[in-house]
Design an enzyme around this catalytic site. Structure first.
Site, PDB file in Angstrom:
ATOM      1  N   GLU A   1       1.029  -1.102   0.016  1.00 46.68           N
ATOM      2  CA  GLU A   1      -0.012  -0.124   0.033  1.00 46.68           C
ATOM      3  C   GLU A   1       0.823   1.134  -0.078  1.00 46.68           C
ATOM      4  OE1 GLU A   1      -3.219   0.258  -0.387  1.00 46.68           O
ATOM      5  OE2 GLU A   1      -3.206  -1.820  -0.920  1.00 46.68           O
TER       6      GLU A   1
ATOM      7  N   ARG B   1      18.384   8.948 -22.002  1.00 46.45           N
ATOM      8  CA  ARG B   1      18.510   9.229 -23.686  1.00 46.45           C
ATOM      9  C   ARG B   1      18.666  11.062 -23.722  1.00 46.45           C
ATOM     10  NH1 ARG B   1      14.190  10.185 -26.309  1.00 46.45           N
ATOM     11  NH2 ARG B   1      14.929   8.819 -28.224  1.00 46.45           N
TER      12      ARG B   1
ATOM     13  N   ASP C   1      12.421  14.997 -31.195  1.00 44.14           N
ATOM     14  CA  ASP C   1      11.704  13.898 -30.476  1.00 44.14           C
ATOM     15  C   ASP C   1      10.228  14.622 -30.210  1.00 44.14           C
ATOM     16  OD1 ASP C   1      13.118  11.559 -30.493  1.00 44.14           O
ATOM     17  OD2 ASP C   1      13.673  11.724 -28.449  1.00 44.14           O
TER      18      ASP C   1
END
Ligand code: SAM
Length: 265
Positions: A115, A153, A168
Protein backbone atom coordinates in the site's frame (compact mmCIF):
# COMPACT_ATOMS: atom_id res chain seq x y z
CA UNK A 1 24.99 10.37 -13.96
CA UNK A 2 24.45 7.91 -11.15
CA UNK A 3 21.19 5.95 -10.74
CA UNK A 4 20.64 3.92 -7.57
CA UNK A 5 17.34 2.07 -7.19
CA UNK A 6 16.09 0.92 -3.78
CA UNK A 7 13.77 -2.05 -4.18
CA UNK A 8 12.79 -5.40 -2.71
CA UNK A 9 13.12 -6.86 -6.24
CA UNK A 10 16.61 -5.85 -7.44
CA UNK A 11 16.71 -8.72 -9.99
CA UNK A 12 13.98 -6.98 -12.00
CA UNK A 13 16.60 -4.46 -13.11
CA UNK A 14 19.18 -6.87 -14.55
CA UNK A 15 17.52 -7.27 -17.96
CA UNK A 16 16.81 -3.54 -18.00
CA UNK A 17 20.48 -2.56 -17.55
CA UNK A 18 21.55 -5.13 -20.13
CA UNK A 19 19.75 -3.91 -23.23
CA UNK A 20 19.76 -1.14 -25.83
CA UNK A 21 20.70 2.43 -25.11
CA UNK A 22 20.86 1.92 -21.33
CA UNK A 23 23.48 -0.78 -21.77
CA UNK A 24 25.42 1.42 -24.22
CA UNK A 25 25.27 4.38 -21.81
CA UNK A 26 26.62 2.15 -19.02
CA UNK A 27 29.41 0.82 -21.25
CA UNK A 28 30.34 4.36 -22.31
CA UNK A 29 30.31 5.39 -18.64
CA UNK A 30 27.71 8.08 -19.31
CA UNK A 31 25.67 6.55 -16.48
CA UNK A 32 26.31 4.16 -13.61
CA UNK A 33 23.47 2.00 -12.36
CA UNK A 34 22.86 -0.19 -9.34
CA UNK A 35 20.01 -1.65 -7.34
CA UNK A 36 20.10 -1.94 -3.56
CA UNK A 37 17.99 -4.65 -1.94
CA UNK A 38 15.92 -3.01 0.80
CA UNK A 39 15.62 -6.44 2.50
CA UNK A 40 19.34 -6.29 3.31
CA UNK A 41 18.52 -3.47 5.75
CA UNK A 42 15.71 -5.27 7.57
CA UNK A 43 16.67 -5.85 11.18
CA UNK A 44 14.94 -9.20 11.80
CA UNK A 45 16.27 -12.59 10.76
CA UNK A 46 13.49 -13.06 8.16
CA UNK A 47 14.31 -9.74 6.45
CA UNK A 48 10.75 -8.48 6.69
CA UNK A 49 10.18 -5.10 5.05
CA UNK A 50 6.41 -4.65 5.55
CA UNK A 51 3.91 -4.54 8.40
CA UNK A 52 0.21 -3.95 9.08
CA UNK A 53 -1.09 -0.36 9.02
CA UNK A 54 -1.71 1.43 12.31
CA UNK A 55 -5.43 2.15 12.62
CA UNK A 56 -6.37 -1.01 10.76
CA UNK A 57 -7.39 -1.44 7.15
CA UNK A 58 -6.32 -3.69 4.34
CA UNK A 59 -2.88 -4.20 2.85
CA UNK A 60 0.63 -3.86 4.19
CA UNK A 61 2.92 -0.85 4.51
CA UNK A 62 6.68 -0.74 3.87
CA UNK A 63 8.41 -0.39 7.24
CA UNK A 64 10.52 2.74 7.76
CA UNK A 65 13.71 1.20 9.22
CA UNK A 66 14.82 -0.91 6.21
CA UNK A 67 14.02 1.97 3.81
CA UNK A 68 15.89 4.48 5.97
CA UNK A 69 18.91 2.15 6.13
CA UNK A 70 18.87 1.63 2.36
CA UNK A 71 18.55 5.37 1.67
CA UNK A 72 21.48 6.16 4.00
CA UNK A 73 23.62 3.50 2.28
CA UNK A 74 22.74 4.95 -1.14
CA UNK A 75 23.55 8.48 0.06
CA UNK A 76 26.99 7.27 1.18
CA UNK A 77 27.63 5.92 -2.33
CA UNK A 78 26.26 9.01 -4.10
CA UNK A 79 26.04 11.99 -1.71
CA UNK A 80 25.02 14.52 -4.41
CA UNK A 81 22.06 12.49 -5.66
CA UNK A 82 18.47 13.66 -5.39
CA UNK A 83 16.25 11.25 -3.45
CA UNK A 84 13.04 10.45 -5.29
CA UNK A 85 10.07 8.48 -3.99
CA UNK A 86 7.99 6.83 -6.70
CA UNK A 87 4.35 7.33 -5.81
CA UNK A 88 1.10 7.88 -7.71
CA UNK A 89 0.60 10.93 -5.46
CA UNK A 90 3.75 12.71 -6.70
CA UNK A 91 4.56 15.40 -9.26
CA UNK A 92 3.69 14.14 -12.74
CA UNK A 93 6.70 12.91 -14.74
CA UNK A 94 7.03 14.32 -18.27
CA UNK A 95 9.70 15.30 -20.78
CA UNK A 96 10.57 18.52 -18.93
CA UNK A 97 11.07 16.60 -15.66
CA UNK A 98 13.18 14.08 -17.60
CA UNK A 99 15.27 17.00 -18.88
CA UNK A 100 15.57 18.40 -15.34
CA UNK A 101 16.75 14.98 -14.02
CA UNK A 102 19.18 14.45 -16.92
CA UNK A 103 21.20 17.44 -15.73
CA UNK A 104 21.60 16.15 -12.16
CA UNK A 105 24.54 14.37 -10.63
CA UNK A 106 22.42 11.37 -9.67
CA UNK A 107 19.08 9.97 -8.58
CA UNK A 108 18.25 7.63 -5.71
CA UNK A 109 14.92 6.08 -6.69
CA UNK A 110 12.88 4.58 -3.85
CA UNK A 111 10.36 1.97 -5.02
CA UNK A 112 7.30 1.35 -2.89
CA UNK A 113 5.32 -1.91 -2.80
CA UNK A 114 2.09 -3.03 -1.09
CA UNK A 115 0.00 0.00 0.00
CA UNK A 116 3.04 2.26 -0.08
CA UNK A 117 5.71 3.43 2.38
CA UNK A 118 5.53 4.69 5.97
CA UNK A 119 4.81 8.44 5.87
CA UNK A 120 7.88 9.28 7.97
CA UNK A 121 10.08 8.19 5.06
CA UNK A 122 8.26 10.60 2.72
CA UNK A 123 8.76 13.49 5.14
CA UNK A 124 12.28 13.02 6.37
CA UNK A 125 14.25 11.11 3.72
CA UNK A 126 12.92 12.26 0.34
CA UNK A 127 13.59 15.36 -1.81
CA UNK A 128 10.87 14.87 -4.42
CA UNK A 129 7.88 12.58 -5.08
CA UNK A 130 7.26 11.51 -8.67
CA UNK A 131 4.30 9.80 -10.37
CA UNK A 132 4.47 8.42 -13.90
CA UNK A 133 0.72 8.86 -14.41
CA UNK A 134 -2.73 8.64 -12.92
CA UNK A 135 -2.91 4.88 -12.50
CA UNK A 136 -1.75 2.48 -9.81
CA UNK A 137 1.13 0.09 -10.40
CA UNK A 138 1.91 -2.80 -8.06
CA UNK A 139 5.32 -1.31 -7.32
CA UNK A 140 7.65 1.57 -8.11
CA UNK A 141 10.13 -0.52 -10.14
CA UNK A 142 8.53 0.09 -13.55
CA UNK A 143 8.24 3.79 -12.72
CA UNK A 144 11.95 3.88 -11.82
CA UNK A 145 12.80 2.24 -15.16
CA UNK A 146 10.68 4.79 -17.03
CA UNK A 147 12.52 7.65 -15.34
CA UNK A 148 15.98 6.15 -15.89
CA UNK A 149 15.18 5.41 -19.54
CA UNK A 150 13.74 8.85 -20.33
CA UNK A 151 16.47 10.79 -18.47
CA UNK A 152 19.37 8.72 -19.85
CA UNK A 153 18.54 9.39 -23.50
CA UNK A 154 18.70 13.14 -22.74
CA UNK A 155 22.21 13.03 -21.28
CA UNK A 156 24.53 14.69 -23.83
CA UNK A 157 26.38 12.12 -25.94
CA UNK A 158 24.16 9.15 -25.05
CA UNK A 159 22.19 9.13 -28.30
CA UNK A 160 24.70 10.85 -30.55
CA UNK A 161 23.71 12.65 -33.76
CA UNK A 162 22.13 9.56 -35.33
CA UNK A 163 19.17 9.33 -32.97
CA UNK A 164 19.27 12.81 -31.51
CA UNK A 165 16.58 13.61 -28.96
CA UNK A 166 16.26 17.21 -30.09
CA UNK A 167 13.47 16.53 -32.55
CA UNK A 168 11.58 14.03 -30.43
CA UNK A 169 8.00 14.68 -29.52
CA UNK A 170 7.63 17.09 -26.57
CA UNK A 171 11.18 18.46 -26.82
CA UNK A 172 9.79 21.62 -28.44
CA UNK A 173 6.21 21.14 -27.12
CA UNK A 174 5.07 19.57 -30.39
CA UNK A 175 4.76 15.98 -31.58
CA UNK A 176 7.40 14.73 -33.98
CA UNK A 177 6.70 14.61 -37.72
CA UNK A 178 5.62 11.44 -39.56
CA UNK A 179 8.30 8.86 -40.48
CA UNK A 180 8.63 6.52 -43.48
CA UNK A 181 11.24 3.96 -44.48
CA UNK A 182 11.66 1.40 -47.29
CA UNK A 183 9.78 0.06 -49.21
CA UNK A 184 8.59 3.07 -51.23
CA UNK A 185 5.19 1.41 -51.75
CA UNK A 186 3.71 -0.72 -48.96
CA UNK A 187 0.32 -2.36 -49.56
CA UNK A 188 -0.53 0.26 -52.19
CA UNK A 189 0.38 3.17 -49.95
CA UNK A 190 3.21 5.35 -51.25
CA UNK A 191 5.73 7.38 -49.31
CA UNK A 192 4.97 11.14 -49.77
CA UNK A 193 6.84 12.23 -52.90
CA UNK A 194 8.51 15.21 -51.20
CA UNK A 195 10.57 12.78 -49.09
CA UNK A 196 12.02 11.26 -52.28
CA UNK A 197 12.69 14.66 -53.91
CA UNK A 198 16.10 15.27 -52.36
CA UNK A 199 14.99 18.88 -51.74
CA UNK A 200 16.03 19.34 -48.12
CA UNK A 201 14.29 22.68 -47.69
CA UNK A 202 10.99 21.23 -48.88
CA UNK A 203 11.48 18.13 -46.71
CA UNK A 204 12.07 20.29 -43.62
CA UNK A 205 8.96 22.33 -44.46
CA UNK A 206 6.88 19.15 -44.88
CA UNK A 207 8.19 17.81 -41.57
CA UNK A 208 7.31 21.00 -39.75
CA UNK A 209 3.86 20.91 -41.36
CA UNK A 210 3.13 17.29 -40.35
CA UNK A 211 4.51 17.94 -36.89
CA UNK A 212 2.22 20.94 -36.33
CA UNK A 213 -0.84 19.34 -37.85
CA UNK A 214 -0.54 16.09 -35.93
CA UNK A 215 0.04 18.06 -32.74
CA UNK A 216 -3.15 20.01 -33.45
CA UNK A 217 -5.10 16.81 -34.15
CA UNK A 218 -3.70 14.62 -31.37
CA UNK A 219 -2.52 17.00 -28.62
CA UNK A 220 -4.06 20.42 -29.10
CA UNK A 221 -3.23 21.30 -25.48
CA UNK A 222 0.48 21.39 -26.40
CA UNK A 223 -0.04 24.04 -29.08
CA UNK A 224 -2.28 26.18 -26.91
CA UNK A 225 0.53 26.70 -24.41
CA UNK A 226 3.35 27.30 -26.88
CA UNK A 227 4.44 30.46 -28.72
CA UNK A 228 4.29 29.92 -32.51
CA UNK A 229 6.93 31.19 -34.96
CA UNK A 230 5.77 33.22 -37.96
CA UNK A 231 6.49 30.23 -40.24
CA UNK A 232 4.35 28.00 -38.02
CA UNK A 233 1.52 30.55 -38.05
CA UNK A 234 1.68 30.62 -41.86
CA UNK A 235 1.49 26.81 -42.03
CA UNK A 236 -1.54 26.66 -39.72
CA UNK A 237 -3.25 29.53 -41.59
CA UNK A 238 -2.75 27.76 -44.92
CA UNK A 239 -4.17 24.58 -43.42
CA UNK A 240 -7.24 26.48 -42.19
CA UNK A 241 -7.70 28.06 -45.63
CA UNK A 242 -7.47 24.64 -47.31
CA UNK A 243 -10.14 23.27 -44.97
CA UNK A 244 -12.32 26.34 -45.47
CA UNK A 245 -12.07 25.86 -49.23
CA UNK A 246 -13.19 22.23 -48.99
CA UNK A 247 -16.14 23.25 -46.77
CA UNK A 248 -17.03 26.14 -49.08
CA UNK A 249 -16.84 24.08 -52.31
CA UNK A 250 -18.78 21.19 -50.85
CA UNK A 251 -21.51 23.36 -49.35
CA UNK A 252 -21.98 25.13 -52.71
CA UNK A 253 -21.51 22.28 -55.17
CA UNK A 254 -21.66 19.07 -53.09
CA UNK A 255 -18.89 16.49 -52.64
CA UNK A 256 -18.63 15.90 -56.42
CA UNK A 257 -17.10 19.37 -56.76
CA UNK A 258 -13.82 17.94 -55.50
CA UNK A 259 -13.59 15.20 -58.13
CA UNK A 260 -14.72 17.52 -60.92
CA UNK A 261 -18.23 16.00 -60.91
CA UNK A 262 -16.97 12.47 -61.72
CA UNK A 263 -18.48 9.74 -59.61
CA UNK A 264 -16.94 6.35 -59.02
CA UNK A 265 -18.61 3.06 -59.82
N1 SAM B 1 -1.95 2.88 -1.89
C1 SAM B 1 -1.15 3.76 -2.72
C2 SAM B 1 -2.00 4.95 -3.15
O1 SAM B 1 -3.20 4.78 -3.36
O2 SAM B 1 -1.46 6.07 -3.31
C3 SAM B 1 -0.66 3.02 -3.96
C4 SAM B 1 0.37 2.01 -3.64
S1 SAM B 1 0.96 1.15 -5.06
C5 SAM B 1 -0.06 -0.27 -5.08
C6 SAM B 1 2.50 0.50 -4.58
C7 SAM B 1 3.70 1.30 -5.02
O3 SAM B 1 3.76 1.34 -6.43
C8 SAM B 1 3.75 2.74 -4.59
O4 SAM B 1 4.24 2.88 -3.27
C9 SAM B 1 4.67 3.37 -5.61
O5 SAM B 1 6.03 3.20 -5.26
C10 SAM B 1 4.38 2.54 -6.85
N2 SAM B 1 3.48 3.22 -7.79
C11 SAM B 1 2.22 2.85 -8.08
N3 SAM B 1 1.69 3.64 -9.01
C12 SAM B 1 2.62 4.54 -9.34
C13 SAM B 1 2.66 5.64 -10.25
N4 SAM B 1 1.62 5.95 -10.99
N5 SAM B 1 3.81 6.35 -10.33
C14 SAM B 1 4.88 6.04 -9.58
N6 SAM B 1 4.90 5.01 -8.69
C15 SAM B 1 3.79 4.27 -8.57
Amino acid sequence: MNFIVLTIFPEMFNPFWEHGIIRRAVNQEKISVSAIDVRDFAEDKHHITDDRPYGGGCGMIMKPEPLAGAIRAAEKKAPLSKKILLTPQGRRFDQSVAQEFASLDGLILVCGRYEGVDERICHDFIDDEISIGDYILTGGELAAMVIIDAATRLIPGVLGGKDSAEKDSFSDSVLEHAHYTRPRIFEDVEVPSVLLSGNHKEIEKWRLETSLIRTFLKRRDLLENRPLSSQEIEILKKWCLDIEKIIHDQSLFGPDALSGGQQEG
